[in-house]
Enzyme design. Structure first.
Site, PDB file in Angstrom:
ATOM      1  N   GLN A 133      -2.574 123.582 -25.661  1.00 49.15           N
ATOM      2  CA  GLN A 133      -2.247 123.458 -27.162  1.00 49.15           C
ATOM      3  C   GLN A 133      -3.472 123.596 -28.271  1.00 49.15           C
ATOM      4  O   GLN A 133      -4.327 122.900 -28.255  1.00 49.15           O
ATOM      5  CB  GLN A 133      -1.500 122.135 -27.480  1.00 49.15           C
ATOM      6  CG  GLN A 133      -0.230 121.928 -26.249  1.00 49.15           C
ATOM      7  CD  GLN A 133       0.190 120.583 -26.611  1.00 49.15           C
ATOM      8  OE1 GLN A 133       1.414 120.466 -26.371  1.00 49.15           O
ATOM      9  NE2 GLN A 133      -0.278 119.498 -26.572  1.00 49.15           N
ATOM     10  N   ARG A 141      -5.520  88.420 -24.373  1.00 46.54           N
ATOM     11  CA  ARG A 141      -6.732  89.426 -24.904  1.00 46.54           C
ATOM     12  C   ARG A 141      -6.370  90.811 -24.457  1.00 46.54           C
ATOM     13  O   ARG A 141      -5.579  91.127 -23.600  1.00 46.54           O
ATOM     14  CB  ARG A 141      -8.189  88.916 -23.938  1.00 46.54           C
ATOM     15  CG  ARG A 141      -8.339  87.406 -24.330  1.00 46.54           C
ATOM     16  CD  ARG A 141      -9.741  87.173 -23.743  1.00 46.54           C
ATOM     17  NE  ARG A 141      -9.806  87.760 -22.213  1.00 46.54           N
ATOM     18  CZ  ARG A 141     -10.757  87.796 -21.547  1.00 46.54           C
ATOM     19  NH1 ARG A 141     -12.168  87.452 -22.012  1.00 46.54           N
ATOM     20  NH2 ARG A 141     -10.712  88.014 -20.152  1.00 46.54           N
TER      21      ARG A 141
END
Length: 222
Positions: free
Chosen positions: A103, A157
Site C-alpha cells: 500500500q 498495568r
C-alpha cells in the site's frame, strides 16, 4: 509460477489531495513502495501499479513499474482494495501464483520484512499472510456517559494487558486464486508479528504525512 507486487493508488484522495505523488524525502510517496519492491527482485518478478490517475501513472512508469489502468467503476471511495488487485490479475496474460500487496500509504518498511515474511509464507505453505503489531494501549467504550474498559480492568498495568494485535497494513502476501475469489486474506491467514517504528504509519491526512516525514528524516535519510 510468478510472484508480482501490486500497488493500488487512486487519485481521488479527499483529505490529502494527490497524496500518492506528494514528495517524501524528495520522491513521490508511491515511489517508496515501487523502490521497495525493486529491492526485492529476487522475490518479485514484476511490479504493477493500479491507478485511475494520469499523474500517478506517469510517476509509476518513471520509477520502473508497469501500469494497469483502473476503471472508474473500481475507483470509488468505498471500493474494496481486492477489486483493484483482481482487475490487475484479469489484465495479465500469464499465470501468477503469488500477489504481494504494497500500500503506498505505508511507504516505510523494515528492510528485511518481505524476505522474512515470504520465507515463512513459502516454507509453511500459507495461502495468505499479513503483518500485525501488538497493541499496548488501554481501550474502552463510552455508554451512558460512562467509560467501560474493553481490554483491561481499572488499575491494571499496561504491561499486564492481555496481548491484542492490530493489522498494520505494511505487507500482505496472498495466492492469486484467493484474490480471484475476492479475498486478500483468508480465515487461515498467518498473522506475521512485527515490532517496528514504521508500523503505525498510514497516511490519510497532512498530520499523518508530517509524522511520516519526521520518521523518514530520523531513520531513513542519510
Amino acid at each position: 509460477m510468478r510472484t508480482i507486487a501490486i500497488i493500488p493508488a487512486r487519485g481521488g484522495s479527499k483529505r490529502l489531495p494527490q497524496k500518492n505523488i506528494k514528495l517524501l524525502g524528495g520522491i513521490p510517496l508511491i515511489a517508496h513502495s515501487i523502490l521497495y519492491a525493486k529491492a526485492n527482485s529476487d522475490i518479485i518478478n514484476e511490479i504493477y501499479v493500479s491507478t485511475d490517475d494520469d499523474e500517478i501513472k506517469n510517476v509509476a512508469l518513471q520509477f520502473g513499474a508497469k501500469v494497469i489502468d483502473r476503471p472508474k467503476s473500481l475507483s470509488g471511495d468505498f471500493e474494496p482494495t481486492v477489486s483493484a488487485l483482481k482487475n490487475v490479475l484479469q489484465q495479465i496474460d500469464e499465470e501468477i501464483e503469488n500477489i504481494i500487496l504494497l500500500q503506498p500509504t505505508n511507504p516505510l518498511r523494515p528492510e528485511n520484512l518481505l524476505k522474512d515474511a515470504f520465507k515463512y509464507y513459502q516454507k509453511n505453505q500459507q495461502d495468505s499472510l499479513f503483518t500485525v503489531t501488538r497493541n499496548h494501549q488501554k481501550f474502552g467504550k463510552i455508554e451512558d456517559k460512562k467509560f467501560i474498559p474493553f481490554n483491561y480492568e481499572i488499575g491494571q498495568r499496561s504491561q499486564d494487558l492481555e496481548p491484542l494485535f492490530f493489522e498494520n497494513g505494511l505487507l500482505y502476501i496472498s495466492k492469486a486464486k484467493l484474490i480471484l475469489g475476492d479475498k486478500i486474506i483468508s480465515e487461515n491467514a498467518f498473522p506475521f508479528v512485527i515490532d517496528s517504528i514504521f508500523d503505525k504509519i498510514d497516511i490519510d491526512t497532512q498530520e499523518d504525512f508530517d509524522y511520516t516525514e519526521y520518521l523518514y528524516n530520523k531513520y531513513i535519510k542519510t
